[in-house]
Design an enzyme around this catalytic site. Sequence first.
Site, PDB file in Angstrom:
ATOM      1  N   HIS A 185     141.097 -60.757 -33.840  1.00 30.10           N
ATOM      2  CA  HIS A 185     141.926 -60.893 -32.642  1.00 30.10           C
ATOM      3  C   HIS A 185     141.104 -60.516 -31.405  1.00 30.10           C
ATOM      4  CE1 HIS A 185     141.996 -56.567 -33.373  1.00 30.10           C
ATOM      5  NE2 HIS A 185     142.360 -56.408 -32.110  1.00 30.10           N
TER       6      HIS A 185
ATOM      7  N   ASP B 177     141.922 -58.338 -27.678  1.00 32.29           N
ATOM      8  CA  ASP B 177     142.951 -57.481 -27.085  1.00 32.29           C
ATOM      9  C   ASP B 177     143.488 -58.151 -25.824  1.00 32.29           C
ATOM     10  OD1 ASP B 177     142.323 -55.754 -29.096  1.00 32.29           O
ATOM     11  OD2 ASP B 177     141.418 -54.216 -27.820  1.00 32.29           O
TER      12      ASP B 177
ATOM     13  N   HIS C  96     137.349 -59.207 -32.538  1.00 34.06           N
ATOM     14  CA  HIS C  96     137.021 -58.109 -33.445  1.00 34.06           C
ATOM     15  C   HIS C  96     138.069 -57.987 -34.539  1.00 34.06           C
ATOM     16  CE1 HIS C  96     139.477 -56.515 -30.147  1.00 34.06           C
ATOM     17  NE2 HIS C  96     139.853 -55.517 -30.934  1.00 34.06           N
TER      18      HIS C  96
ATOM     19  N   ARG D  35     141.265 -44.441 -42.867  1.00 33.50           N
ATOM     20  CA  ARG D  35     140.579 -44.381 -41.571  1.00 33.50           C
ATOM     21  C   ARG D  35     141.595 -44.100 -40.478  1.00 33.50           C
ATOM     22  NH1 ARG D  35     139.648 -48.334 -37.384  1.00 33.50           N
ATOM     23  NH2 ARG D  35     137.537 -48.250 -36.546  1.00 33.50           N
TER      24      ARG D  35
HETATM   25  O1  LIG Z   1     141.252 -49.232 -34.971  1.00 33.86           O
HETATM   26  C1  LIG Z   1     140.346 -49.785 -34.345  1.00 33.86           C
HETATM   27  O2  LIG Z   1     139.189 -49.358 -34.365  1.00 33.86           O
HETATM   28  C2  LIG Z   1     140.602 -51.038 -33.545  1.00 33.86           C
HETATM   29  C3  LIG Z   1     142.043 -51.353 -33.280  1.00 33.86           C
HETATM   30  C4  LIG Z   1     142.230 -52.637 -32.551  1.00 33.86           C
HETATM   31  O3  LIG Z   1     141.398 -53.502 -32.563  1.00 33.86           O
HETATM   32  C5  LIG Z   1     143.464 -52.886 -31.756  1.00 33.86           C
HETATM   33  O4  LIG Z   1     144.404 -52.124 -31.802  1.00 33.86           O
HETATM   34  O5  LIG Z   1     143.501 -53.883 -31.023  1.00 33.86           O
HETATM   35 FE   LIG Z   2     141.767 -54.781 -30.908  1.00 31.30          FE
END
Ligand SMILES: O=C(O)CCC(=O)C(=O)O
Ligand SMILES: [Fe+2]
Length: 340
Positions: free
Chosen positions: A223, A225, A279, A289
């Site tokens: 996706h 952001d 990402h 995690r």
């Molecule tokens: O948890 C992460 O490292 C990334 C989370 C992410 O990409 C998001 O919330 O858009």
């Molecule tokens: Fe993200």
Amino acid sequence: MNLESYPPLFSELSKSSNQQEYLSSDHHQKVDTIDSIIIKPVVQDSDPIPVIDLQSLSLDELGEACKDWGLFRLVNHGVPPSLLSQLQDHAKTLYSLSFQSKQALFTTPTSYFWGTPALTPSGAPLSRGPQKINWVEGFNIPISQLSQLQPQHPVLASFRLLLEDYGKHLARLAKTIFEAMAMKLKLDEEQSKSNLSESTGNIRVYRYPSCSIPDTAWGIDVHTDSSVLSILYECEVGGLEVLRDDEWFQVKPICNALIVNLGDMMQAISNDNYKSVKHRVKLNKHKERISICYFVFPDEDSVIRSSNYKPFTYNDFRAQVQEDIKTHGFKLGLESFKLY
Ligand SMILES: O=C(O)CCC(=O)C(=O)O
Ligand SMILES: [Fe+2]
């Protein structure tokens, strides 16, 4: 693994034979086939991710990182390491509470969600169908609403204080980075001012379960952001991957460094000079995690003007994304606003 603390579907499937069966059934496509981009094995020796030092900020280096990657590590950012480690410890403790307790503790205007990172403006998860489950739980906390976080639980009371402190630091970082980018891009000062509104700052604290067959499911699938900027902290497990020139790169965790990634709003504001980076988050076979993510947006009615897109507000964009997810199961993003 404290199964009680997981959403019922996750704890059921964490029993490894169930997980194997579920993830290899038609219910769940293999990750290689979900993705439209060819996946090369992500193997790296050296660390190619650009590093930006906030104490001796170079506009040229910042500009290059935003153009080439849409993402960089931020060091010498002034957020105390003790604040970062305390936030992480508190997040772990809160996540170890039972599923029901978490539902009871995080109520509007905050929320507790799982299975998808896509939320409605009020923080409720947007359903995307069983084949699209993302293996993540989250607390969604608008910083302006922190005083509404009811400290029924002693850990929540101190978590709130830490988040207040963290929110101030991150607003400072976002403003500093945005102003530097605006200067490098030679944006009109008056117009770009409302394109980043610190009062929109939002924190999400995520937990990703471990997965015995990590290549069959995503923590969060690919996706971009929607934010102007997203600033992430994760120091132990790894799993974040970014796309650059059709190749996926691991973003290895480095303690006390933050990860800054540019979102769709920044790509539009920069007239496509800077990249809203694609990402995703991979699951780990053995470890769960925790990540702590900050997102900042334009003022709701600040109009984003650029020559590649029709003028739009963040409100317009968010409404379109919600519509896209309901209709297609994923967001089309800036495509819907492109002029040609
Ligand atoms: O948890 C992460 O490292 C990334 C989370 C992410 O990409 C998001 O919330 O858009
Ligand atoms: Fe993200």
